[in-house]
Design a protein around this motif. Structure first.
Motif, mmCIF file in Angstrom:
data_model
loop_
_atom_site.group_PDB
_atom_site.id
_atom_site.type_symbol
_atom_site.label_atom_id
_atom_site.label_comp_id
_atom_site.label_asym_id
_atom_site.label_seq_id
_atom_site.Cartn_x
_atom_site.Cartn_y
_atom_site.Cartn_z
ATOM 1 N N ALA A 162 -23.091 -131.988 -28.603
ATOM 2 C CA ALA A 162 -24.392 -132.255 -29.215
ATOM 3 C C ALA A 162 -24.341 -133.580 -29.948
ATOM 4 C CB ALA A 162 -24.775 -131.126 -30.168
ATOM 5 N N ASN A 163 -25.455 -134.305 -29.898
ATOM 6 C CA ASN A 163 -25.514 -135.618 -30.510
ATOM 7 C C ASN A 163 -25.903 -135.528 -31.975
ATOM 8 O OD1 ASN A 163 -27.221 -138.309 -31.145
ATOM 9 N ND2 ASN A 163 -25.614 -138.745 -29.655
ATOM 10 N N VAL A 219 -12.494 -134.320 -22.481
ATOM 11 C CA VAL A 219 -12.598 -134.260 -23.948
ATOM 12 C C VAL A 219 -14.053 -134.030 -24.323
ATOM 13 C CG1 VAL A 219 -12.303 -135.514 -26.126
ATOM 14 C CG2 VAL A 219 -10.666 -135.862 -24.250
ATOM 15 N N SER A 220 -14.277 -133.102 -25.250
ATOM 16 C CA SER A 220 -15.634 -132.888 -25.744
ATOM 17 C C SER A 220 -15.641 -132.884 -27.269
ATOM 18 C CB SER A 220 -16.224 -131.575 -25.227
ATOM 19 O OG SER A 220 -17.558 -131.426 -25.659
ATOM 20 N N ASP A 221 -16.539 -133.664 -27.827
ATOM 21 C CA ASP A 221 -16.756 -133.675 -29.268
ATOM 22 C C ASP A 221 -17.640 -132.473 -29.610
ATOM 23 O OD1 ASP A 221 -17.380 -134.140 -31.886
ATOM 24 O OD2 ASP A 221 -18.225 -136.139 -31.584
ATOM 25 N N LEU A 222 -17.026 -131.455 -30.189
ATOM 26 C CA LEU A 222 -17.727 -130.208 -30.515
ATOM 27 C C LEU A 222 -18.203 -130.182 -31.968
ATOM 28 C CD1 LEU A 222 -15.173 -127.754 -28.824
ATOM 29 C CD2 LEU A 222 -17.171 -128.850 -27.780
ATOM 30 N N THR A 223 -18.021 -131.300 -32.658
ATOM 31 C CA THR A 223 -18.188 -131.335 -34.111
ATOM 32 C C THR A 223 -19.552 -130.839 -34.569
ATOM 33 O OG1 THR A 223 -16.661 -133.208 -34.237
ATOM 34 C CG2 THR A 223 -18.067 -132.825 -36.119
ATOM 35 N N GLN A 224 -20.628 -131.332 -33.984
ATOM 36 C CA GLN A 224 -21.956 -130.960 -34.445
ATOM 37 C C GLN A 224 -22.380 -129.574 -33.980
ATOM 38 O OE1 GLN A 224 -23.818 -132.441 -36.637
ATOM 39 N NE2 GLN A 224 -22.678 -134.353 -36.850
ATOM 40 N N GLY A 225 -21.803 -129.104 -32.887
ATOM 41 C CA GLY A 225 -22.188 -127.794 -32.372
ATOM 42 C C GLY A 225 -21.459 -126.631 -33.006
ATOM 43 N N SER A 244 -38.005 -132.873 -25.597
ATOM 44 C CA SER A 244 -38.098 -132.223 -24.285
ATOM 45 C C SER A 244 -36.768 -131.621 -23.838
ATOM 46 C CB SER A 244 -38.575 -133.227 -23.235
ATOM 47 O OG SER A 244 -37.627 -134.286 -23.078
ATOM 48 N N ALA A 245 -35.703 -131.871 -24.589
ATOM 49 C CA ALA A 245 -34.376 -131.352 -24.241
ATOM 50 C C ALA A 245 -33.988 -130.241 -25.216
ATOM 51 C CB ALA A 245 -33.345 -132.481 -24.292
ATOM 52 N N SER A 246 -32.913 -129.568 -24.904
ATOM 53 C CA SER A 246 -32.344 -128.611 -25.850
ATOM 54 C C SER A 246 -31.744 -129.396 -27.014
ATOM 55 C CB SER A 246 -31.263 -127.783 -25.156
ATOM 56 O OG SER A 246 -30.626 -126.925 -26.067
ATOM 57 N N ARG A 247 -32.051 -128.961 -28.247
ATOM 58 C CA ARG A 247 -31.572 -129.679 -29.427
ATOM 59 C C ARG A 247 -30.848 -128.737 -30.383
ATOM 60 N NH1 ARG A 247 -36.692 -132.558 -32.090
ATOM 61 N NH2 ARG A 247 -37.611 -130.534 -31.588
ATOM 62 N N LEU A 248 -30.029 -129.321 -31.247
ATOM 63 C CA LEU A 248 -29.467 -128.560 -32.354
ATOM 64 C C LEU A 248 -30.613 -127.968 -33.166
ATOM 65 C CD1 LEU A 248 -26.715 -131.048 -33.612
ATOM 66 C CD2 LEU A 248 -26.305 -128.833 -32.507
ATOM 67 N N PRO A 249 -30.431 -126.796 -33.740
ATOM 68 C CA PRO A 249 -31.538 -126.145 -34.445
ATOM 69 C C PRO A 249 -31.956 -126.820 -35.739
ATOM 70 C CG PRO A 249 -29.498 -124.914 -34.737
ATOM 71 C CD PRO A 249 -29.222 -125.962 -33.700
ATOM 72 N N ASN A 250 -31.150 -127.750 -36.219
ATOM 73 C CA ASN A 250 -31.415 -128.326 -37.545
ATOM 74 C C ASN A 250 -31.811 -129.797 -37.532
ATOM 75 O OD1 ASN A 250 -28.840 -129.438 -36.840
ATOM 76 N ND2 ASN A 250 -28.446 -129.791 -39.010
#
Length: 347
Positions: A122-123, A138-144, A253-259
């Motif tokens: 997530a960005n 590699v995946s940056d999972l920090t925000q998710g 229009s995309a899936s976003r973080l809830p916050n």
């Protein structure tokens, strides 16, 4: 009037559970590399925390390597590998990758070769959530982590980056989650700590706080806390996207973080918005906290196809479980009042 904090993606308030765990850890005198009883007690705390974090992120059977944060974890995972990425990646990952992957207008990345790609979950600026193809290097999972239902084991990535202060833990501690059996070249030499992957005496106090915060975060997620956060974010989105303002809600229009809400206000520079709202008692951001103080258009928004002037007119509002409906409406009122003033001056 008390200040209102709306910059949770930059860092979160410290959870009471994390604070209590850190205070308790301060009484441990031993070095975890020592073989005496005091050292063994310190080592036991680390290993217990390692298991708790692995369980929280669904990484049973994987290795959790403690680092000073996600930035160091990114270096450990990406250095010298020649991975491909997109310009929406956080600076700590983008610094090690070539940034050649295409991004669509919604912020989604097209991946050609997962095994040679670093791709965030997530960005931090837009909140856009990626569909991670199996086998991502590699995946940056920090925000998710802590905001989205996820498990490292079913994501299928080889390595994941996480940071404690993004989910209510202390700053200065993070981890690299590694699929067991993979080789990781140590960047810090001089000791055998962290399975030989990261030399240096472990940050026991930070590790204790990280584990406590991770456990609390997944409990909140399971209890539907972030669904309530999403409802408040949507109220704010509607208020700031009213027809009178002609704003652009990025990534809607995309899936976003809830916050997370990223908003472009034509005619009003992002850094000016941040300063005006700061004076009004609200903490927001004009992009990634690691880029703060730099007056430049967001490369994330530019990668999504926005022109420089539009990318420079964006702000990020990121809220958390403690944010109330009244607080976001107070922000919307203050922001709208200032935006009307800016536009009247430009007319």
């Amino acid at each position: 009037m008390s200040r209102i904090y709306l910059d949770w993606n930059a860092t979160t308030p410290l959870r009471p559970e994390a604070r209590a765990a850190m205070v308790a850890a301060m009484d441990l005198v031993g070095n975890p590399s020592s073989v005496h009883a005091e050292g063994r007690a310190a080592k036991a705390l680390i290993e217990r925390a390692r298991g708790q974090i692995a369980a929280a992120i669904g990484a049973e059977g994987a290795d959790v390597v403690f680092t000073s944060g996600a930035t160091e974890a990114a270096a450990l995972a990406c250095a010298g590998r020649g991975l491909a990425s997109a310009d929406v990646e956080h600076d700590s990952v983008a610094a090690w990758c070539d940034g050649s992957l295409p991004v669509d207008q919604a912020g989604r990345v097209a991946v050609a070769d997962p095994a040679q790609t670093a791709l965030q979950l997530a960005n931090s600026e837009t909140g856009v959530v990626q569909d991670l193809p199996a086998g991502i290097a590699v995946s940056d999972l920090t925000q998710g982590f802590g905001k989205l239902p996820l498990a490292f084991n079913w994501l299928g990535c080889e390595m994941g980056l996480v940071s404690a202060h993004k989910l209510g833990g202390p700053k200065g501690i993070g981890a690299l989650v590694v699929r067991r059996g993979l080789e990781v070249a140590s960047q810090l030499k001089g000791g055998g700590q962290e399975m030989g992957r990261r030399a240096g005496t472990e940050n026991i106090i930070g590790i204790a706080g990280f584990a406590a915060a991770a456990q609390a975060a997944v409990r909140d997620l399971a209890n539907g806390v972030w669904e309530q956060v999403a409802e408040i974010r949507n109220i704010l989105d509607s208020a700031l996207s009213a027809a009178e303002f002609e704003t652009i809600s990025v990534g809607k229009s995309a899936s976003r973080l809830p916050n997370t809400l990223c908003l472009i206000a034509p005619g009003w520079k992002g850094e000016t918005q941040v300063m005006a709202m700061d004076l009004a008692g609200f903490a927001i951001s004009a992009g990634s906290a690691c880029s703060s103080g730099k007056v430049r258009a967001s490369r994330v928004l530019k990668a999504m196809g926005f022109e420089d002037d539009r990318a420079a007119q964006a702000i990020r509002i990121s809220i958390g479980p403690e944010t109330t409906r009244d607080e976001v409406l107070r922000f919307a009122e203050a922001w709208g009042r200032e935006y009307r003033r800016i536009r009247s001056r430009a007319a």
